[in-house]
Design an enzyme around this catalytic site. Sequence first.
Site, PDB file in Angstrom:
ATOM      1  N   LYS A  48       4.755  29.835  48.723  1.00  0.00           N
ATOM      2  CA  LYS A  48       5.693  30.328  49.746  1.00  0.00           C
ATOM      3  C   LYS A  48       5.206  30.168  51.198  1.00  0.00           C
ATOM      4  O   LYS A  48       5.761  30.774  52.111  1.00  0.00           O
ATOM      5  CB  LYS A  48       6.102  31.792  49.499  1.00  0.00           C
ATOM      6  CG  LYS A  48       6.543  32.110  48.098  1.00  0.00           C
ATOM      7  CD  LYS A  48       7.369  31.043  47.446  1.00  0.00           C
ATOM      8  CE  LYS A  48       8.776  30.909  48.019  1.00  0.00           C
ATOM      9  NZ  LYS A  48       9.449  29.718  47.408  1.00  0.00           N
ATOM     10  N   HIS A 109      -0.984  24.314  44.284  1.00  0.00           N
ATOM     11  CA  HIS A 109      -1.193  25.682  44.781  1.00  0.00           C
ATOM     12  C   HIS A 109      -2.579  26.186  44.357  1.00  0.00           C
ATOM     13  O   HIS A 109      -2.865  27.378  44.490  1.00  0.00           O
ATOM     14  CB  HIS A 109      -0.146  26.641  44.192  1.00  0.00           C
ATOM     15  CG  HIS A 109       1.230  26.498  44.751  1.00  0.00           C
ATOM     16  ND1 HIS A 109       1.482  26.247  46.078  1.00  0.00           N
ATOM     17  CD2 HIS A 109       2.455  26.612  44.155  1.00  0.00           C
ATOM     18  CE1 HIS A 109       2.794  26.202  46.266  1.00  0.00           C
ATOM     19  NE2 HIS A 109       3.404  26.416  45.121  1.00  0.00           N
ATOM     20  N   SER A 139       8.351  36.674  50.763  1.00  0.00           N
ATOM     21  CA  SER A 139       8.956  35.439  50.264  1.00  0.00           C
ATOM     22  C   SER A 139       8.673  35.259  48.769  1.00  0.00           C
ATOM     23  O   SER A 139       9.551  34.870  47.991  1.00  0.00           O
ATOM     24  CB  SER A 139       8.413  34.253  51.068  1.00  0.00           C
ATOM     25  OG  SER A 139       9.036  33.067  50.666  1.00  0.00           O
TER      26      SER A 139
HETATM   27  P1  A3P Z   1      11.428  32.566  53.074  1.00  0.00           P
HETATM   28  O1  A3P Z   1      11.505  33.036  51.656  1.00  0.00           O
HETATM   29  O2  A3P Z   1      10.659  33.527  53.939  1.00  0.00           O
HETATM   30  O3  A3P Z   1      12.744  32.210  53.671  1.00  0.00           O
HETATM   31  P2  A3P Z   1       7.458  27.090  49.726  1.00  0.00           P
HETATM   32  O4  A3P Z   1       8.106  25.785  49.999  1.00  0.00           O
HETATM   33  O5  A3P Z   1       5.988  27.084  49.931  1.00  0.00           O
HETATM   34  O6  A3P Z   1       7.897  27.661  48.436  1.00  0.00           O
HETATM   35  O7  A3P Z   1       7.957  28.094  50.874  1.00  0.00           O
HETATM   36  C1  A3P Z   1       9.272  28.560  50.926  1.00  0.00           C
HETATM   37  C2  A3P Z   1       9.470  29.320  52.218  1.00  0.00           C
HETATM   38  O8  A3P Z   1       9.531  28.374  53.295  1.00  0.00           O
HETATM   39  C3  A3P Z   1      10.786  30.085  52.234  1.00  0.00           C
HETATM   40  O9  A3P Z   1      10.547  31.206  53.090  1.00  0.00           O
HETATM   41  C4  A3P Z   1      11.699  29.053  52.882  1.00  0.00           C
HETATM   42  O10 A3P Z   1      12.866  29.590  53.420  1.00  0.00           O
HETATM   43  C5  A3P Z   1      10.788  28.500  53.954  1.00  0.00           C
HETATM   44  N1  A3P Z   1      11.220  27.183  54.460  1.00  0.00           N
HETATM   45  C6  A3P Z   1      11.554  26.097  53.749  1.00  0.00           C
HETATM   46  N2  A3P Z   1      11.930  25.089  54.558  1.00  0.00           N
HETATM   47  C7  A3P Z   1      11.832  25.561  55.824  1.00  0.00           C
HETATM   48  C8  A3P Z   1      12.091  24.994  57.111  1.00  0.00           C
HETATM   49  N3  A3P Z   1      12.529  23.750  57.245  1.00  0.00           N
HETATM   50  N4  A3P Z   1      11.875  25.771  58.194  1.00  0.00           N
HETATM   51  C9  A3P Z   1      11.437  27.032  58.064  1.00  0.00           C
HETATM   52  N5  A3P Z   1      11.180  27.629  56.881  1.00  0.00           N
HETATM   53  C10 A3P Z   1      11.359  26.890  55.758  1.00  0.00           C
END
Ligand code: A3P
Length: 296
Positions: A48, A109, A139
């Site tokens: 996340k 991860h 998240s």
């Molecule tokens: P939130 O749950 O806080 O919205 P991962 O890809 O490591 O699983 O992380 C997911 C998190 O990154 C989520 O956070 C998601 O919304 C956020 N995220 C994904 N793409 C993004 C972007 N282009 N800009 C900002 N946040 C992004």
Amino acid sequence: FSEELEIVDNKMGEVQGVPLPEATCEIWEQIYNFQAREDDILISTYPKAGTTWMQEILDLIVQGGDVEKCRRAPTYDRHPFLEAVAPKPVPSGLQLAEDMELPRILKTHLPVQLLPPSFWEQDCKVIYVARNAKDSMVSYYHFQRMNRGLPDPGDWSTYFSTFLAGDVTWGSWFDHVLGWWEAKDQHQVLYIFYEDMMENTRREIEKVMRFLGKELSEEVLEDIYHHTTFQAMRENPMANYSSIPSFVMDHSVSPFMRKGVVGDWRNHFTVAQDEIFEKEYWRRMEGTNLTFRTQQ
Ligand code: A3P
């Protein structure tokens, strides 16, 4: 979905004290012996932290800003998730990586001590994305609610304790960010912060570009920026995980592209939880020069 639900496995095991999906633990030897190639690029994160965002940025940089090429497949097929093992017939991360044309972009991860040593032997470039613990916790909580491949997080107050104790898949946030922070001094690791990406995405895109030894025009950098905003990625079926069947990821519970902000923890943490958190945070982070921002 009852039959499908049975094939979704959310049991956890452990490797050297780190909780990992049971299916990953079962083939751990194979994963640990993965043969990296010198031109592999690895994206490493605690869950996340903005993995998917960095994957899209990286893919665009490597493809010279060609947006169409980056729509060739969903994120998880473009960049094999090294330790992921899905129920058959979905190929494992290892299988995908082996079948892929070089050069590859891979995702993991794994905490640094569990990384297959061939990445260091081959001196691969690694991009590590870190996100502050409070927003990571929020998240991850919502992600565990919507992703049936991970344990049910329970209610928020239960999850708060579980996360803080490091009793979540891929282990303790503290161990992860600190371990990789140390690794950056010995290896080719570019350590990037989600909060910095939010503050000035263009600056961070350029950092990654330079780290990879690439040169891209202002125009291309601008295109990359526009294609990787939260809004653009949320609407991009190749980047928003909507192609995963809903019996695995149920976006109606919480969308994968959830909020994409810094500081959403304030809508979840109680005052008492914040106090407990701060105490534990400073106990664990004492003596390190690794610092995080929890608001924009
Ligand atoms: P939130 O749950 O806080 O919205 P991962 O890809 O490591 O699983 O992380 C997911 C998190 O990154 C989520 O956070 C998601 O919304 C956020 N995220 C994904 N793409 C993004 C972007 N282009 N800009 C900002 N946040 C992004």
